[in-house]
Design an enzyme around this catalytic site. Structure first.
Site, mmCIF file in Angstrom:
data_model
loop_
_atom_site.group_PDB
_atom_site.id
_atom_site.type_symbol
_atom_site.label_atom_id
_atom_site.label_comp_id
_atom_site.label_asym_id
_atom_site.label_seq_id
_atom_site.Cartn_x
_atom_site.Cartn_y
_atom_site.Cartn_z
ATOM 1 N N LYS A 11 0.822 -1.216 0.000
ATOM 2 C CA LYS A 11 0.000 0.000 0.000
ATOM 3 C C LYS A 11 0.862 1.274 0.000
ATOM 4 C CE LYS A 11 -4.004 -2.186 2.231
ATOM 5 N NZ LYS A 11 -4.982 -2.092 3.360
ATOM 6 N N TYR A 51 -12.358 -2.036 -3.835
ATOM 7 C CA TYR A 51 -12.882 -2.113 -2.466
ATOM 8 C C TYR A 51 -14.409 -2.002 -2.425
ATOM 9 C CZ TYR A 51 -8.309 -2.123 -0.149
ATOM 10 O OH TYR A 51 -7.059 -2.469 0.314
ATOM 11 N N ASN A 114 -1.994 0.328 6.644
ATOM 12 C CA ASN A 114 -1.463 -0.901 7.250
ATOM 13 C C ASN A 114 -0.626 -1.727 6.265
ATOM 14 O OD1 ASN A 114 -3.532 -1.869 5.696
ATOM 15 N ND2 ASN A 114 -4.729 -2.717 7.383
ATOM 16 N N HIS A 117 -2.315 -5.342 1.514
ATOM 17 C CA HIS A 117 -3.597 -6.022 1.293
ATOM 18 C C HIS A 117 -3.313 -7.476 0.944
ATOM 19 C CE1 HIS A 117 -7.541 -7.049 -0.351
ATOM 20 N NE2 HIS A 117 -6.860 -7.690 -1.283
ATOM 21 N N GLU A 128 -9.439 -11.013 -7.615
ATOM 22 C CA GLU A 128 -8.522 -9.888 -7.391
ATOM 23 C C GLU A 128 -7.284 -9.997 -8.280
ATOM 24 O OE1 GLU A 128 -9.870 -8.973 -2.773
ATOM 25 O OE2 GLU A 128 -7.808 -9.627 -3.173
HETATM 26 P P1 ADP Z 1 -7.960 -6.624 5.795
HETATM 27 O O1 ADP Z 1 -7.133 -5.700 4.913
HETATM 28 O O2 ADP Z 1 -7.189 -7.077 7.005
HETATM 29 O O3 ADP Z 1 -8.595 -7.768 5.035
HETATM 30 P P2 ADP Z 1 -10.589 -5.363 5.791
HETATM 31 O O4 ADP Z 1 -10.866 -6.138 4.545
HETATM 32 O O5 ADP Z 1 -11.573 -5.460 6.912
HETATM 33 O O6 ADP Z 1 -9.146 -5.736 6.393
HETATM 34 O O7 ADP Z 1 -10.460 -3.819 5.443
HETATM 35 C C1 ADP Z 1 -9.846 -3.411 4.242
HETATM 36 C C2 ADP Z 1 -8.934 -2.242 4.558
HETATM 37 O O8 ADP Z 1 -9.716 -1.135 5.002
HETATM 38 C C3 ADP Z 1 -7.924 -2.460 5.702
HETATM 39 O O9 ADP Z 1 -6.772 -3.173 5.319
HETATM 40 C C4 ADP Z 1 -7.620 -1.046 6.105
HETATM 41 O O10 ADP Z 1 -6.721 -0.414 5.185
HETATM 42 C C5 ADP Z 1 -8.996 -0.396 5.979
HETATM 43 N N1 ADP Z 1 -9.754 -0.458 7.243
HETATM 44 C C6 ADP Z 1 -10.340 -1.550 7.797
HETATM 45 N N2 ADP Z 1 -10.947 -1.249 8.959
HETATM 46 C C7 ADP Z 1 -10.740 0.085 9.149
HETATM 47 C C8 ADP Z 1 -11.109 1.010 10.180
HETATM 48 N N3 ADP Z 1 -11.823 0.626 11.231
HETATM 49 N N4 ADP Z 1 -10.708 2.296 10.035
HETATM 50 C C9 ADP Z 1 -9.986 2.701 8.952
HETATM 51 N N5 ADP Z 1 -9.618 1.881 7.950
HETATM 52 C C10 ADP Z 1 -9.975 0.593 8.055
HETATM 53 MG MG MG Z 2 -9.976 -7.660 3.476
#
Ligand code: ADP
Ligand code: MG
Length: 140
Positions: A11, A51, A114, A117, A128
């Protein structure tokens, strides 16, 4: 365990800090092979589409803004049980909850920025991967 492929994205928070190689080293040490990789700057339409599953979530607009804030590196990872293996090495979504040694524990800035992905199922991985790569782009 079957050989699988999964989609990974490094990212913008990680590319901004020049961490592509460090993230790739952790992926490779975990037994994942990078069989396709490209750096690109997502458009808003691309980030929204990628997304779309999160469109109703409160963080969706911020997430799209973040994912278009700089370049990303999209990659196909291959290995035994690659989908789950990559999820394990990524660590929890919130780096405050991520296990030691995971990419998010090592590198993530916060729950949104974070660093990586990873697809969450074999079915989503196929969709994807096709979002970013043609079959001929992937060299196993
Ligand atoms: P993951 O990436 O661990 O699969 P999710 O699919 O739930 O997590 O969420 C997609 C992305 O959205 C996350 O990697 C993060 O960048 C963002 N995200 C998820 N939850 C939050 C939150 N509570 N606040 C801000 N950004 C979030
Ligand atoms: Mg996810």
């Amino acid at each position: 365990m079957p050989t699988e492929r999964t989609l990974s994205i490094i990212k913008p928070d990680a590319t901004r800090r020049n961490l592509t190689g460090k993230v790739n080293a952790v992926l490779e040490a975990a037994g994942l092979r990078i069989v396709a990789q490209k750096r690109l700057h997502l458009t808003t339409a691309q980030a929204e589409a990628f997304y779309a599953v999160h469109a109703a979530r409160p963080f969706y607009r911020d997430l799209v803004t973040f994912m278009t804030s700089g370049p990303v590196v999209a990659q196909v990872l291959e290995g035994d049980n690659a989908v789950q293996r990559n999820r394990d090495v990524m660590g929890a979504t919130n780096p405050a909850q991520a296990a030691e040694g995971t990419i998010r524990k090592l590198f993530a800035e916060n729950i949104e920025a974070n660093s990586v992905h990873g697809s969450d199922s074999a079915e989503n991985a196929a969709a994807e991967i096709a979002f970013f790569f043609a079959g001929t782009d992937i060299v196993g």
